[in-house]
Design a protein around this motif. Structure first.
Motif, short mmCIF file in Angstrom:
data_model
loop_
_atom_site.label_atom_id
_atom_site.label_comp_id
_atom_site.label_asym_id
_atom_site.label_seq_id
_atom_site.Cartn_x
_atom_site.Cartn_y
_atom_site.Cartn_z
N ASN B 177 -13.53 -15.45 -33.41
CA ASN B 177 -13.75 -14.07 -32.57
C ASN B 177 -12.42 -13.72 -31.92
N PRO B 183 -17.48 -10.21 -31.49
CA PRO B 183 -18.28 -11.33 -30.92
C PRO B 183 -20.08 -11.20 -31.31
N PHE B 184 -20.51 -10.17 -31.22
CA PHE B 184 -22.12 -9.95 -31.64
C PHE B 184 -22.14 -10.76 -32.98
N LYS B 185 -21.52 -10.43 -33.91
CA LYS B 185 -21.62 -10.84 -35.51
C LYS B 185 -21.33 -12.24 -35.36
N GLY B 188 -23.71 -14.44 -33.34
CA GLY B 188 -24.79 -14.16 -33.94
C GLY B 188 -24.94 -15.26 -35.01
#
Lengths: 259, 218
Positions: B177, B183-185, B188
């Motif tokens: 990241n 960050p979400f990917k 996740g």
């Protein structure tokens, strides 16, 4: 671990009682469970202990193999003073067999393994010898064909007979029975009592807590009546049932026999 | 310089699973040994051992795992073992798991009916044989479900080791990241990987619990 008894003990065996209790006091916290118990059980004698629930009769026999420790008094079993130290208790635990109300078979082992475990672990006998002994006693309690089953696959009466065989495999000098038929269905009581009667005929020293007064009449040398932690009355079975001396004994006998 | 989040970045994260698994395995193995000792002390007839084990359990159940990690990490440094994330994380998680497994297994040992110990006593069996042959095998059956349940907690707990620089799943996610800024990917993916590790274990725990419930109803 040698199973032969030392010379001094063999001498003592002939003339000392199987069990002697002198001035035994037992408390659970502040509850006085046994009050000044004096009792001597001769070798080969059959004692039946009865009394209302909470009278201390189970506690009494549980003191003999030190499942319960006592606060005061002396207990001597087979010439060995139990109250003198843990080494003596070790010795006595292996020489005193016990049968419980709830059988307490080991559910994760077959009947055969139940009977073989203690002789192998405690007496150090070989696997083959332990198995031979186990089968011999299973034969004697008349369930040799159940040896490979697990306890849960047997009826209550069968389980209790296995429990008797398991105790006998240790070749005990004294057998304790703590309400051995109380958890059984009525039709299974007889098979267990018959096994106990056979054992009595062979000369085993027995202390039996039970409400089976027929058994007491037939087998007991003496019957003990306990109430509120005291031994109220000790008498031979004829005398005990025909002519009880104490009011409390009469009341108790009236309650369990008179319908 | 911002890197794109591609297959190599994803693989870097996926491969970090092995360190999460390795740390979990070490902590679980160590915790199993420590937990058995703690549990046996908790049910011991020797009072000082009981209190010692109780104090240990209370201490580790009453403080956050992160603090335990920090204390071990910096403590090791003070006592001359240097900065060593592997050692610190393994040791802290082992101590943590010992306390929790010790308490879980104490309950399982106490759930074995007292008549079993009494019968063993009456047959003359000594402490070791009584535990080894009678009590522990029966306690073990009861223990499977809650133990697997705790293992799930432990695997998720290893993510905290990322804070002291131990590169496992979470730390790998942070590293990626910091380079990709998606960050979400990234997290996740990290979350999905934890779920893939833990969910089957939860199923196993539920299944053994049900099987045990069936086996004990009579």
């Amino acid at each position: 671990m040698s199973t032969t008894s030392p010379a001094g003990r063999a001498d003592a065996a002939a003339d000392t009682p199987a069990v002697t209790m002198e001035g035994v006091e037992k408390y659970y916290g502040t509850f006085h469970a046994l009050k000044h118990i004096d009792l001597s059980v001769a070798r080969g004698e059959k004692i039946v202990v009865c009394g209302p629930s909470g009278s201390g009769k189970s506690t009494l026999i549980r003191c003999v193999n030190q499942l319960e420790a006592v606060q005061k008094g002396r207990i001597v079993v087979d010439g060995i003073e139990l109250t003198a130290g843990p080494k003596n208790v070790e010795q006595i635990r292996r020489d005193v067999g016990m049968v419980f109300q709830q059988f307490n078979l080991f559910p994760h082992m077959t009947v055969l393994r139940n009977c073989m475990l203690a002789p192998m672990k405690v007496r150090g006998v070989s696997k083959d010898e332990a198995e031979a002994t186990a089968r011999k006693y299973l034969e004697r309690v008349k369930i040799p064909e159940q040896a490979e089953k697990y306890p849960a696959q047997l009826s209550g009466g069968q389980q209790q007979r296995v429990a008797i065989a398991r105790a006998l495999c240790m070749n005990p000098k004294i057998m304790l029975f703590d309400e051995p038929t109380s958890a059984l269905d009525p039709e299974m009581v007889k098979e267990v009592l018959d096994t106990m009667i056979d054992l009595a005929r062979e000369g085993m020293t027995m202390m039996v807590v039970t409400h089976e007064m027929g058994f007491a009449r037939q087998v007991a040398d003496r019957v003990i009546f306990m109430d509120r932690g005291e031994i109220v009355e000790i008498a031979g079975p004829k005398e005990f049932f025909a002519n009880p001396k104490h009011e409390r004994t009469r009341t108790f006998l009236g309650q369990i026999t008179g319908h | 310089m911002i890197r794109p989040f591609g297959i190599n970045e994803a693989l870097f994260i996926v491969e970090a699973i092995r360190w999460t698994l390795a740390l979990s395995a070490v902590a679980f193995a160590g915790g199993a040994i420590g937990g058995l000792i703690v549990a046996l002390c908790r049910v011991s007839s020797v009072a000082p051992l009981r209190y010692l084990a109780l104090g240990y359990i209370r201490l580790f159940q009453g403080t956050p795992l992160l603090m335990q990690l920090f204390l071990v990490y910096f403590g090791l440094n003070i006592f001359g073992a240097g900065i060593n994330p592997w050692l610190a994380a393994s040791l802290a998680l082992t101590l943590h798991a010992s306390a929790f497994l010790g308490e879980i297994w104490r309950g399982c040992i106490e759930a074995v009916p007292s008549g079993q110990s009494e019968a063993a006593w009456a047959l003359g069996l000594g402490y070791v044989d009584r535990m080894k042959s009678i009590v522990l095998p029966q306690a073990a059956k009861i223990a499977v479900a809650p133990t697997v349940g705790f293992l799930v907690q432990l695997i998720k707990g290893t993510s905290l080791a990322s804070i002291i620089g131990f590169v496992e799943l979470t730390r790998a996610g942070q590293i990626i990241n910091n380079a990709t800024f998606v960050p979400f990917k990234v997290f996740g993916l990290v979350a999905i990987l934890y779920f893939v590790l833990c969910w089957p274990l939860s199923l196993v725990a539920r299944w053994t619990e049900r099987r045990f419930a069936v086996a004990t109803q009579r």
